[in-house]
Design a protein around this motif. Structure first.
Motif, PDB file in Angstrom:
ATOM      1  N   GLY A  67       0.811  -1.208   0.000  1.00 52.44           N
ATOM      2  CA  GLY A  67       0.000   0.000   0.000  1.00 52.44           C
ATOM      3  C   GLY A  67       0.841   1.252   0.000  1.00 52.44           C
ATOM      4  O   GLY A  67       0.553   2.218  -0.718  1.00 52.44           O
ATOM      5  N   PHE A  68       1.927   1.261   0.787  1.00 55.90           N
ATOM      6  CA  PHE A  68       2.811   2.429   0.818  1.00 55.90           C
ATOM      7  C   PHE A  68       3.382   2.720  -0.565  1.00 55.90           C
ATOM      8  O   PHE A  68       3.461   3.872  -0.991  1.00 55.90           O
ATOM      9  CB  PHE A  68       3.966   2.196   1.802  1.00 55.90           C
ATOM     10  N   GLY A  69       3.790   1.653  -1.253  1.00 57.56           N
ATOM     11  CA  GLY A  69       4.382   1.843  -2.571  1.00 57.56           C
ATOM     12  C   GLY A  69       3.429   2.486  -3.553  1.00 57.56           C
ATOM     13  O   GLY A  69       3.796   3.411  -4.292  1.00 57.56           O
ATOM     14  N   VAL A  70       2.178   2.022  -3.561  1.00 51.40           N
ATOM     15  CA  VAL A  70       1.175   2.584  -4.472  1.00 51.40           C
ATOM     16  C   VAL A  70       0.859   4.025  -4.095  1.00 51.40           C
ATOM     17  O   VAL A  70       0.735   4.898  -4.965  1.00 51.40           O
ATOM     18  CB  VAL A  70      -0.094   1.722  -4.471  1.00 51.40           C
ATOM     19  N   VAL A  71       0.725   4.300  -2.802  1.00 57.28           N
ATOM     20  CA  VAL A  71       0.441   5.665  -2.349  1.00 57.28           C
ATOM     21  C   VAL A  71       1.536   6.625  -2.812  1.00 57.28           C
ATOM     22  O   VAL A  71       1.251   7.731  -3.290  1.00 57.28           O
ATOM     23  CB  VAL A  71       0.292   5.692  -0.811  1.00 57.28           C
ATOM     24  N   LYS A  72       2.775   6.216  -2.714  1.00 53.65           N
ATOM     25  CA  LYS A  72       3.873   7.089  -3.144  1.00 53.65           C
ATOM     26  C   LYS A  72       3.845   7.302  -4.654  1.00 53.65           C
ATOM     27  O   LYS A  72       4.100   8.410  -5.134  1.00 53.65           O
ATOM     28  CB  LYS A  72       5.204   6.498  -2.687  1.00 53.65           C
ATOM     29  N   GLU A  73       3.503   6.252  -5.401  1.00 58.09           N
ATOM     30  CA  GLU A  73       3.386   6.403  -6.853  1.00 58.09           C
ATOM     31  C   GLU A  73       2.295   7.405  -7.220  1.00 58.09           C
ATOM     32  O   GLU A  73       2.389   8.101  -8.229  1.00 58.09           O
ATOM     33  CB  GLU A  73       3.078   5.054  -7.489  1.00 58.09           C
ATOM     34  N   LEU A  74       1.257   7.484  -6.385  1.00 57.26           N
ATOM     35  CA  LEU A  74       0.134   8.382  -6.637  1.00 57.26           C
ATOM     36  C   LEU A  74       0.340   9.761  -6.012  1.00 57.26           C
ATOM     37  O   LEU A  74      -0.570  10.591  -6.022  1.00 57.26           O
ATOM     38  CB  LEU A  74      -1.163   7.760  -6.109  1.00 57.26           C
ATOM     39  N   GLY A  75       1.523  10.000  -5.471  1.00 56.65           N
ATOM     40  CA  GLY A  75       1.808  11.305  -4.876  1.00 56.65           C
ATOM     41  C   GLY A  75       1.180  11.521  -3.528  1.00 56.65           C
ATOM     42  O   GLY A  75       0.983  12.672  -3.110  1.00 56.65           O
ATOM     43  N   GLY A  76       0.887  10.426  -2.814  1.00 58.43           N
ATOM     44  CA  GLY A  76       0.218  10.528  -1.527  1.00 58.43           C
ATOM     45  C   GLY A  76       1.154  10.457  -0.339  1.00 58.43           C
ATOM     46  O   GLY A  76       2.376  10.619  -0.466  1.00 58.43           O
ATOM     47  N   ILE A  77       0.575  10.189   0.828  1.00 56.54           N
ATOM     48  CA  ILE A  77       1.275  10.207   2.099  1.00 56.54           C
ATOM     49  C   ILE A  77       1.249   8.808   2.691  1.00 56.54           C
ATOM     50  O   ILE A  77       0.186   8.276   3.022  1.00 56.54           O
ATOM     51  CB  ILE A  77       0.619  11.207   3.065  1.00 56.54           C
ATOM     52  N   ALA A  78       2.423   8.183   2.832  1.00 59.13           N
ATOM     53  CA  ALA A  78       2.554   6.837   3.392  1.00 59.13           C
ATOM     54  C   ALA A  78       3.092   6.949   4.815  1.00 59.13           C
ATOM     55  O   ALA A  78       4.145   7.550   5.039  1.00 59.13           O
ATOM     56  CB  ALA A  78       3.490   5.992   2.528  1.00 59.13           C
ATOM     57  N   ILE A  79       2.369   6.345   5.765  1.00 59.35           N
ATOM     58  CA  ILE A  79       2.702   6.493   7.184  1.00 59.35           C
ATOM     59  C   ILE A  79       2.905   5.120   7.812  1.00 59.35           C
ATOM     60  O   ILE A  79       1.973   4.320   7.908  1.00 59.35           O
ATOM     61  CB  ILE A  79       1.595   7.249   7.940  1.00 59.35           C
ATOM     62  N   LYS A  80       4.121   4.858   8.255  1.00 58.22           N
ATOM     63  CA  LYS A  80       4.454   3.607   8.932  1.00 58.22           C
ATOM     64  C   LYS A  80       4.253   3.772  10.433  1.00 58.22           C
ATOM     65  O   LYS A  80       4.705   4.757  11.030  1.00 58.22           O
ATOM     66  CB  LYS A  80       5.910   3.250   8.640  1.00 58.22           C
ATOM     67  N   VAL A  81       3.579   2.794  11.053  1.00 58.35           N
ATOM     68  CA  VAL A  81       3.376   2.796  12.501  1.00 58.35           C
ATOM     69  C   VAL A  81       4.435   1.900  13.140  1.00 58.35           C
ATOM     70  O   VAL A  81       4.555   0.722  12.797  1.00 58.35           O
ATOM     71  CB  VAL A  81       1.973   2.298  12.873  1.00 58.35           C
ATOM     72  N   GLY A  82       5.215   2.448  14.061  1.00 57.87           N
ATOM     73  CA  GLY A  82       6.210   1.653  14.766  1.00 57.87           C
ATOM     74  C   GLY A  82       7.561   1.635  14.076  1.00 57.87           C
ATOM     75  O   GLY A  82       7.855   2.431  13.183  1.00 57.87           O
ATOM     76  N   LEU A  83       8.380   0.669  14.512  1.00 56.71           N
ATOM     77  CA  LEU A  83       9.748   0.558  14.044  1.00 56.71           C
ATOM     78  C   LEU A  83       9.834  -0.352  12.823  1.00 56.71           C
ATOM     79  O   LEU A  83       8.838  -0.897  12.367  1.00 56.71           O
ATOM     80  CB  LEU A  83      10.638   0.020  15.169  1.00 56.71           C
ATOM     81  N   GLY A  84      11.045  -0.526  12.311  1.00 54.80           N
ATOM     82  CA  GLY A  84      11.272  -1.414  11.187  1.00 54.80           C
ATOM     83  C   GLY A  84      11.452  -0.664   9.886  1.00 54.80           C
ATOM     84  O   GLY A  84      10.998   0.467   9.723  1.00 54.80           O
ATOM     85  N   GLU A  85      12.123  -1.321   8.939  1.00 55.80           N
ATOM     86  CA  GLU A  85      12.354  -0.708   7.640  1.00 55.80           C
ATOM     87  C   GLU A  85      11.041  -0.519   6.897  1.00 55.80           C
ATOM     88  O   GLU A  85      10.126  -1.316   7.007  1.00 55.80           O
ATOM     89  CB  GLU A  85      13.308  -1.579   6.818  1.00 55.80           C
ATOM     90  N   SER A  86      10.982   0.559   6.103  1.00 55.07           N
ATOM     91  CA  SER A  86       9.759   0.849   5.367  1.00 55.07           C
ATOM     92  C   SER A  86      10.055   1.825   4.241  1.00 55.07           C
ATOM     93  O   SER A  86      10.987   2.632   4.336  1.00 55.07           O
ATOM     94  CB  SER A  86       8.691   1.445   6.298  1.00 55.07           C
ATOM     95  N   VAL A  87       9.244   1.746   3.186  1.00 53.83           N
ATOM     96  CA  VAL A  87       9.341   2.738   2.115  1.00 53.83           C
ATOM     97  C   VAL A  87       8.553   3.994   2.465  1.00 53.83           C
ATOM     98  O   VAL A  87       8.626   4.996   1.750  1.00 53.83           O
ATOM     99  CB  VAL A  87       8.846   2.165   0.772  1.00 53.83           C
ATOM    100  N   ALA A  88       7.786   3.944   3.564  1.00 50.96           N
ATOM    101  CA  ALA A  88       6.986   5.101   3.968  1.00 50.96           C
ATOM    102  C   ALA A  88       7.885   6.273   4.343  1.00 50.96           C
ATOM    103  O   ALA A  88       8.961   6.093   4.938  1.00 50.96           O
ATOM    104  CB  ALA A  88       6.080   4.741   5.140  1.00 50.96           C
ATOM    105  N   ASP A  89       7.440   7.474   4.030  1.00 52.96           N
ATOM    106  CA  ASP A  89       8.213   8.679   4.327  1.00 52.96           C
ATOM    107  C   ASP A  89       7.934   9.230   5.724  1.00 52.96           C
ATOM    108  O   ASP A  89       8.694  10.074   6.216  1.00 52.96           O
ATOM    109  CB  ASP A  89       7.899   9.769   3.298  1.00 52.96           C
ATOM    110  N   TYR A  90       6.839   8.780   6.335  1.00 57.49           N
ATOM    111  CA  TYR A  90       6.433   9.333   7.626  1.00 57.49           C
ATOM    112  C   TYR A  90       6.237   8.214   8.640  1.00 57.49           C
ATOM    113  O   TYR A  90       6.026   7.056   8.281  1.00 57.49           O
ATOM    114  CB  TYR A  90       5.142  10.141   7.477  1.00 57.49           C
ATOM    115  N   ARG A  91       6.298   8.585   9.923  1.00 57.50           N
ATOM    116  CA  ARG A  91       6.193   7.614  11.012  1.00 57.50           C
ATOM    117  C   ARG A  91       5.274   8.119  12.108  1.00 57.50           C
ATOM    118  O   ARG A  91       5.220   9.323  12.401  1.00 57.50           O
ATOM    119  CB  ARG A  91       7.566   7.375  11.645  1.00 57.50           C
ATOM    120  N   LEU A  92       4.567   7.177  12.713  1.00 62.15           N
ATOM    121  CA  LEU A  92       3.887   7.392  13.978  1.00 62.15           C
ATOM    122  C   LEU A  92       4.338   6.275  14.907  1.00 62.15           C
ATOM    123  O   LEU A  92       4.527   5.137  14.467  1.00 62.15           O
ATOM    124  CB  LEU A  92       2.363   7.380  13.803  1.00 62.15           C
TER     125      LEU A  92
END
Length: 244
Positions: free
Chosen positions: A202-227
């Motif tokens: 989901g993060f990958g598609v959101v970034k392709e669409l110019g959106g906001i990808a938010i990862k919750v918690g720790l760990g590697e991720s393609v998301a640009d933002y964290r909570l």
């Protein structure tokens, strides 16, 4: 940690994972709960955004309905193999459970030899749980891989203390993209919040669409933002707490 920008109901479309995002992860998947304040806030977001709100989960939509009642919402369950395009629509299943019958039999037989693992049968997906028994991760992987036996018609997904197998060709990213092609999501900026490896699609598609990808918690991720955690998600959404 990069905190995401504020949610804007006038132009954003909100997609959220369930376990580990809206509710805490617990040993018993049926014991999760969400606060009334959080439910009220989700209903407000749905109304303020003109209905551009959907839950994307590995759970069945029927289970999501039970946990989030009385809220009605668009949803993709079992990583997109179940779909409800609008809150009022019927649930559409993209595959029948019979296609998994050979794997179902093989996994059930193997689990008889390993009581520390548990099978959850979602109909369109099979999930082997090893929560509480992390030392059995390798055994869970091997068991599912042996059942699939290299058949490219199936996809194995690994999440938080689970190994899941379902028909190939569907994931949360594809489900999100399908929602974004029609009203009320069409033309909005997608925002997706999730915590697990399965949310990376989901993060990958959101970034392709110019959106906001938010990862919750720790760990590697393609998301640009964290909570940081579930309670952080609810505070960011504007609710006081996410726990019952």
């Amino acid at each position: 940690m990069t905190i995401p920008p504020a949610f804007d109901p006038a132009r954003h479309a909100l997609f959220v994972d369930f376990d580990g995002t809206l509710v805490e992860l617990v040993d018993d998947p049926q014991a999760v709960a969400i606060s009334r304040e959080a439910l009220v806030r989700l209903a407000d977001i749905q109304r303020e955004s003109g209905g551009a709100f959907a839950v994307l989960s590995g759970r069945r939509i029927g289970d999501l309905d039970r946990f989030l009642a009385p809220l009605r919402f668009a949803a993709a369950g079992v990583h997109g193999l179940e779909r409800r395009e609008t809150p009022e629509a019927e649930i559409v299943r993209l595959a029948g459970p019979e296609r998994l019958d050979p794997l179902r039999a093989a996994i059930t037989a193997a689990l008889a030899e390993q009581p520390g693992l548990r099978l959850e049968d979602k109909g369109t997906a099979l999930v082997v749980h090893y929560r509480g028994r992390p030392e059995l991760k390798g055994e869970a992987d091997r068991l599912v891989e042996d059942a699939v036996a290299g058949d490219e018609g199936f996809s194995i997904m690994r999440g938080d203390h689970i190994v899941e197998v379902h028909l190939a060709g569907m994931d949360k990213g594809r489900a999100l993209h399908a929602f974004m092609m029609a009203a009320p999501f069409l033309g909005r900026v997608p925002v997706y919040i999730g915590d697990d490896t399965t949310d990376e699609f989901g993060f990958g598609v959101v970034k392709e669409l110019g959106g906001i990808a938010i990862k919750v918690g720790l760990g590697e991720s393609v998301a640009d933002y964290r909570l940081a955690a579930v309670d952080s998600v609810h505070r960011w959404l504007g609710a006081e707490t996410g726990n019952a």
